[in-house]
Design an enzyme around this catalytic site. Structure first.
Site, PDB file in Angstrom:
ATOM      1  N   HIS A 192       8.285 -10.123  -6.822  1.00  0.00           N
ATOM      2  CA  HIS A 192       8.432  -9.394  -8.076  1.00  0.00           C
ATOM      3  C   HIS A 192       9.401  -8.235  -7.957  1.00  0.00           C
ATOM      4  O   HIS A 192       9.926  -7.748  -8.962  1.00  0.00           O
ATOM      5  CB  HIS A 192       7.058  -8.912  -8.564  1.00  0.00           C
ATOM      6  CG  HIS A 192       6.564  -7.675  -7.865  1.00  0.00           C
ATOM      7  ND1 HIS A 192       5.771  -7.733  -6.730  1.00  0.00           N
ATOM      8  CD2 HIS A 192       6.737  -6.356  -8.132  1.00  0.00           C
ATOM      9  CE1 HIS A 192       5.474  -6.499  -6.344  1.00  0.00           C
ATOM     10  NE2 HIS A 192       6.054  -5.650  -7.170  1.00  0.00           N
ATOM     11  N   ASP A 201       2.999 -13.787  -4.378  1.00  0.00           N
ATOM     12  CA  ASP A 201       4.150 -12.887  -4.400  1.00  0.00           C
ATOM     13  C   ASP A 201       4.886 -12.835  -3.069  1.00  0.00           C
ATOM     14  O   ASP A 201       6.075 -12.504  -3.037  1.00  0.00           O
ATOM     15  CB  ASP A 201       3.667 -11.483  -4.792  1.00  0.00           C
ATOM     16  CG  ASP A 201       4.787 -10.641  -5.361  1.00  0.00           C
ATOM     17  OD1 ASP A 201       5.728 -11.221  -5.935  1.00  0.00           O
ATOM     18  OD2 ASP A 201       4.739  -9.410  -5.233  1.00  0.00           O
ATOM     19  N   SER A 235       5.044  -1.083  -4.011  1.00  0.00           N
ATOM     20  CA  SER A 235       4.974  -2.538  -3.840  1.00  0.00           C
ATOM     21  C   SER A 235       5.519  -2.935  -2.477  1.00  0.00           C
ATOM     22  O   SER A 235       6.553  -2.431  -2.025  1.00  0.00           O
ATOM     23  CB  SER A 235       5.781  -3.242  -4.939  1.00  0.00           C
ATOM     24  OG  SER A 235       5.181  -3.049  -6.190  1.00  0.00           O
ATOM     25  N   CYS A 626      43.168 -52.885 -73.946  1.00  0.00           N
ATOM     26  CA  CYS A 626      43.722 -52.877 -72.590  1.00  0.00           C
ATOM     27  C   CYS A 626      43.021 -51.865 -71.687  1.00  0.00           C
ATOM     28  O   CYS A 626      43.200 -51.896 -70.471  1.00  0.00           O
ATOM     29  CB  CYS A 626      45.225 -52.573 -72.638  1.00  0.00           C
ATOM     30  SG  CYS A 626      45.628 -51.007 -73.427  1.00  0.00           S
ATOM     31  N   HIS A 699      49.024 -46.336 -73.449  1.00  0.00           N
ATOM     32  CA  HIS A 699      49.062 -47.737 -73.045  1.00  0.00           C
ATOM     33  C   HIS A 699      48.698 -47.842 -71.567  1.00  0.00           C
ATOM     34  O   HIS A 699      49.304 -47.167 -70.732  1.00  0.00           O
ATOM     35  CB  HIS A 699      50.455 -48.330 -73.273  1.00  0.00           C
ATOM     36  CG  HIS A 699      50.939 -48.213 -74.682  1.00  0.00           C
ATOM     37  ND1 HIS A 699      50.424 -48.970 -75.724  1.00  0.00           N
ATOM     38  CD2 HIS A 699      51.879 -47.400 -75.241  1.00  0.00           C
ATOM     39  CE1 HIS A 699      51.030 -48.658 -76.846  1.00  0.00           C
ATOM     40  NE2 HIS A 699      51.929 -47.700 -76.583  1.00  0.00           N
TER      41      HIS A 699
END
Length: 986
Positions: A192, A201, A235, A626, A699
């Protein structure tokens, strides 16, 4: 038998042994055994080549686990065979060689072979040879005591200098000495501490544990340590388990490696914890890694400065301001929390701006009196607050603008829509969107300036509408799946359904009349000459050139009649085309073709083979309409599955609406309606449309071209452009010009007015009922009726007798079989009517039967309503069901109030009338037809569960008696028995 002695010598020893020679009297004759025939010899001969390749093949495994052979090539097999032959030859020569005598064998003894051979001197050495000898240094090995002493010395040195030791086994263990609780203790690097969260750990082997036990014994190893004194940053510290006091977990080897605490309990780093404890554990790591990352990258990432920096601000205040800035820009509860980072990243841009604005304002308030010292932070927060300040967007204004011009994509409305969207996004606009908005504003300024100038001039001398030289790209005429091997368009099923056009709106050219009989095309205001006479090509070149000139007809110049505008802007597809100088493009001589559909207005025209008619003769559109060539051109873009519905809609819906000589706006409106049903026709190419301003006629040029020249040319070349005429706001004279009409051969199409659509086609209730009665006793007629007009089934609810007659003849079962895979809604209607017949047959009176039928009208109406439908009886069925439903609702209200609404006499009269109509349909049959109807009714009995008869006598008994009397006669012996059999069959 005689006995002899034989002598055998073993060296100098002799041994005599008696023996008896074998008798030669009995000779064993060997039996001749016939040679066996191998049944697989021929097979092996045939497979010899395959077996040879398989002999040298290797085995490989595919991805799916299948074992297959990998065969060698012929060249590889030849090389392998040559190698094996060479090996066999060498082995043969070795075996056949003369024997040799081995006199001496030594293994790791005696002189090397190099010394047994004389060494010839290679030359004279003129230098002194090297006299140095290689010394073999002894390998230094420490005893166990020396090793322990070395470890002790290393421990003392590293603990005093706060150094580190690496223990290398299968993996490296890093041991660091640091000061904890007033003493130097050994600490290891856990998972850790490196940013990894694991259930275990720290892992190490027994050899590492033994060394850790020695390295961890510092001066104050035996001092008592309480678990409540362990804090963050501890730690990995190795503590003595015996001197540790408090609430802590299990450990091993007399060592306790600190990891963290959970609910007041201290855990060893080597212990395996659960996932829930891991998620909520407080781990005692420190911020060294954070500062290491900050210090290691600060100098590398900083920008060069133009002055000499001095330390003038307190470090603690700088840290406080750094925390303030971090919470203002990247707010989070913990800087190491990935959830906070994910929530920040998933925020929408608008919400992120609101969050930054709020935190920037809070940062300014927290800065307080320090804003004079940290002036750069104060300026940044003020700028951030200003840039992220939310804009009050009025959505009502945006919606109002969008409703007004949102669907308009031509200039200048397109630019206005861009600005409207730009203002809606507010501060979320990108740099590119800012640039696009500025360009749109520039276009608006130019448009307004040009419009003002044109209004001042008041003429159209600057009007230009060039005809594109590039042909439109038609995907349907370019797809390989739609073309044959000669690159001709394949009509497929469209060719069959196009016959609806040719049978109603085209006529065959009679060769006996000659082409000259079809040259003149009449219209309400004049005539136009076709070039059909040029199908007879003169071989004289001068005469051919003379015919190519055509008959010129002068048209007026470019004027307001040639233009179409909307909101003061020209709608160019609805205008006549012009040249570069502004004069109108006049039509030239268009040569005729045979059996082709000519489409395309820009670039080169495209010639598509006409669908085949009922004969091989030439087809020409009938006089006056037409414009049907426009729908024929749209059929190219229609899929084969929709061709049937498309041609039916044109025949039954569009042509009746257009009537005789429709305007251009009406034609465009019907095209817009067809585009809704068939979106693929939006880019369908149109035939070339010529504009005659003198007679106000448009036309549509067909395959026979035009001998008359000089007409203006309309720019619209696709259906989507022609649809622009279908707009009442369009200021145009062309949209009121006439274009073609409806054929004289089908005047009945527009004779009936539909209550559902203006000018539509609908079949009356009485005509539909007569058609239904006609098919009840005619199986083939009924089958065709069910295929063409399946909604005739609904009219069976008008009479209980008709309903049960249809059930007993299996008509409902037939309808289900015909439509179950085509259209399930019709199959559902047939199933509902079949179930209704079951309930009606159980009623005792005619009024009860009518009540049951009226109550089922609602369900039938829900099943019948299926949107737009082309069947002629569909609106009739809806109208009948709606009338019955409304009558039932009104009668139900009266019945609940105590007033029965059914008049028995009226119901009986109506039913009697319909029953007589049903009987008359049967009376018209001859003897053979009556027997056929009886036999078909008998066969239909097998396919249904039960045959239903009304409990009221008289109606069906008369029908049965009429059939039996006609077949057997009234006085024939045994007639009563035969009548009974026929009655049971029916």
């Amino acid at each position: 038998m005689a006995t002899y002695m034989s002598t055998i010598c073993f060296g100098s020893f002799e041994c005599k042994l008696p023996y008896s020679p074998a008798s030669c009297e009995h000779i064993v004759k060997e039996r001749e055994v016939p040679a066996s025939v191998d049944p697989f010899a021929d097979l092996e001969t045939q497979l010899s080549a395959r077996l040879l390749k398989q002999k040298y093949a290797t085995v490989r495994v595919l991805k799916n686990g299948t074992f297959t052979y990998r065969y060698k090539t012929d060249a590889q097999i030849m090389r392998i065979q040559k190698k094996l032959e060479r090996k066999d030859r060498e082995e043969y020569h070795f075996q056949m060689a003369a024997p040799s005598i081995v006199s001496k064998i030594t293994i790791a003894g005696g002189d090397p072979p190099s010394k047994s051979e004389p060494q010839a001197p290679r030359g004279i050495i003129h230098t002194t040879p090297r006299m140095r000898k290689v010394k073999t240094r002894p390998i230094i090995k420490l005893t166990e005591g020396q090793m322990n002493h070395l470890i002790k010395q290393i421990k003392q040195i590293m603990s005093e200098k706060r150094g580190s030791v690496h223990l290398i086994s299968k993996k490296t263990t890093h041991v660091q000495y640091k000061k904890i609780l007033g003493a130097y203790s050994a600490a290891v690097r856990t998972a850790h501490m490196m940013g990894l969260r694991r259930r275990v750990d720290f892992r190490c082997d027994m050899w590492t544990v033994g060394l850790l036990q020695r390295l961890a014994r510092t001066d104050k190893w035996s001092n008592q340590v309480r678990t409540i004194n362990i804090r963050r940053g501890d730690s990995g510290v190795i503590l003595n388990t015996k001197s540790l006091k408090g609430h802590f977990g299990r450990s091993s080897g007399g060592l306790f490696i600190v990891r963290g605490s959970h609910e007041g309990k201290l855990y060893d780093a080597r212990s395996r914890v659960t996932q829930s404890i891991l998620n909520s554990m407080i781990q005692f790591s420190n911020a060294d890694n954070f500062w290491k990352g900050l210090d290691g990258n600060w100098a590398r990432m900083r920008y060069p400065s133009d002055h000499t920096c001095v330390a003038g601000l307190p470090v603690e205040d700088c840290g406080r301001v750094a925390a303030l800035m971090a919470h203002s820009i990247l707010p989070c509860y913990k800087i190491t929390c990935p959830t906070c980072a994910q929530q920040y990243a998933s925020l929408p841009v608008s919400d992120l701006f609101k969050l930054l604005h709020k935190h920037a304002r809070d940062g300014l308030n927290r800065l307080g009196a320090d804003k004079d010292r940290f002036i750069h932070v104060n300026k940044f927060l003020i700028a951030l607050e200003h840039l992220t300040e939310p804009v009050d967007l009025n959505l009502e204004l945006f919606n109002e603008i969008f409703k007004s011009i949102g669907e308009k994509q031509q200039a200048p409305f397109k630019n206005l829509n861009v600005l409207n969207n730009f203002f809606l996004k507010g501060k979320e606009n990108t740099a590119h969107e800012w640039q696009v908005a500025q360009l749109s504003l520039l276009e608006l300024a130019r448009f307004q300036k040009n419009r003002t100038d044109n209004i001042k001039k008041g003429d159209i001398s600057f009007f230009r509408n060039k005809l594109s030289a590039k042909a439109n790209w038609n995907l349907y005429l370019s797809c390989d799946n739609q073309l044959d091997k000669n690159a001709n368009f394949l009509w497929g099923q469209r060719e069959y359904h196009a016959k609806r056009f040719f049978s109603n709106f085209f006529e065959e050219i009679d060769p006996a009349k000659g082409y000259s009989a079809y040259e003149i095309r009449k219209h309400p205001s004049g005539t136009r000459k076709l070039s059909i006479g040029n199908l007879v090509v003169p071989l004289d070149l001068a005469e051919f050139r003379q015919k190519m000139k055509g008959d010129y007809r002068k048209q007026p110049g470019v004027s307001k009649k040639c233009t179409s505008s909307k909101d003061g802007n020209y709608v160019y597809p609805c205008c006549c085309t012009t040249l570069d100088d502004g004069s109108a493009i006049e039509s030239t001589f268009y040569p005729p073709t045979k059996k082709h559909l000519v489409i395309g207005n820009s670039g080169d025209q495209k010639f598509v083979d006409l669908p085949k008619g009922d004969s091989e003769m030439l087809y020409i559109a009938k006089q006056g309409y037409c414009y049907i060539n426009v729908f024929l051109a749209m059929l190219i873009n229609i899929s084969e599955e929709d061709a049937k519905d498309f041609t039916k809609k044109v025949r039954d819906m569009c042509v009746p609406k257009l009537g005789t000589w429709p305007t251009m706006m009406d034609l465009a409106t019907t095209c817009a309606q067809m585009r809704i049903f068939y979106p693929d026709v939006h880019d369908a190419e149109l035939p070339r449309i010529l504009v005659d301003h003198d007679t106000q006629t448009c036309h549509v040029v067909d395959s026979f071209g035009s001998q008359t020249t000089g007409y203006h040319i309309l720019k619209a070349s696709s259906v989507s452009q022609l649809i622009l005429f279908a707009n009442d706001e369009l200021e145009s004279d062309i949209k009121h010009y006439r274009v073609g009409g409806v054929p004289n051969a089908s005047p009945e199409l527009g004779s009936t007015i539909s209550p559902f659509r203006e000018g539509g086609v609908i079949m009356s209730e009485s005509a539909a009922l007569k058609l239904l009665l006609k098919g009840i006793f005619r199986p083939k007629v009924m089958r065709q009726l069910l295929l063409d007009e399946p909604y005739l089934l609904i009219l069976s609810i008008l009479s209980p007798g008709i309903l049960m007659a249809m059930y007993n003849n299996g008509i409902f079962e037939l309808a289900v079989r015909l439509w179950i895979n085509e259209k399930q809604s019709i199959a559902m209607i047939a199933s509902l009517l079949s179930a209704l017949a079951l309930r009606v047959s159980a009623a005792e009176t005619l009024v009860a039967q009518r009540i049951i039928i009226d109550a089922a009208a609602t369900d039938l109406l829900d099943a019948t309503c299926d949107g737009f439908n082309l069947h002629l009886t569909y609106p009739t069925a809806l109208m009948v069901l709606q009338v019955v439903k409304n009558r039932n609702e009104c009668d139900d209200t009266l019945f609940k109030a105590g007033f029965p609404s059914y008049n028995t006499s009226v119901v009986q009269i109506m039913e009697k009338k319909l029953s007589k109509s049903l009987e008359r349909c049967l009376e018209r049959f001859n003897l053979a037809r009556k027997l056929s109807a009886t036999w078909y009714s008998y066969r239909a009995k097998r396919s249904i569960h039960s045959v239903h008869k009304t409990h009221r006598k008289g109606r069906f008994e008369r029908v049965i008696q009429h059939i039996t009397t006609s077949v057997l006669g009234p006085k024939r012996p045994g007639g009563q028995r035969h009548c009974l059999r026929i009655e049971r069959a029916i």
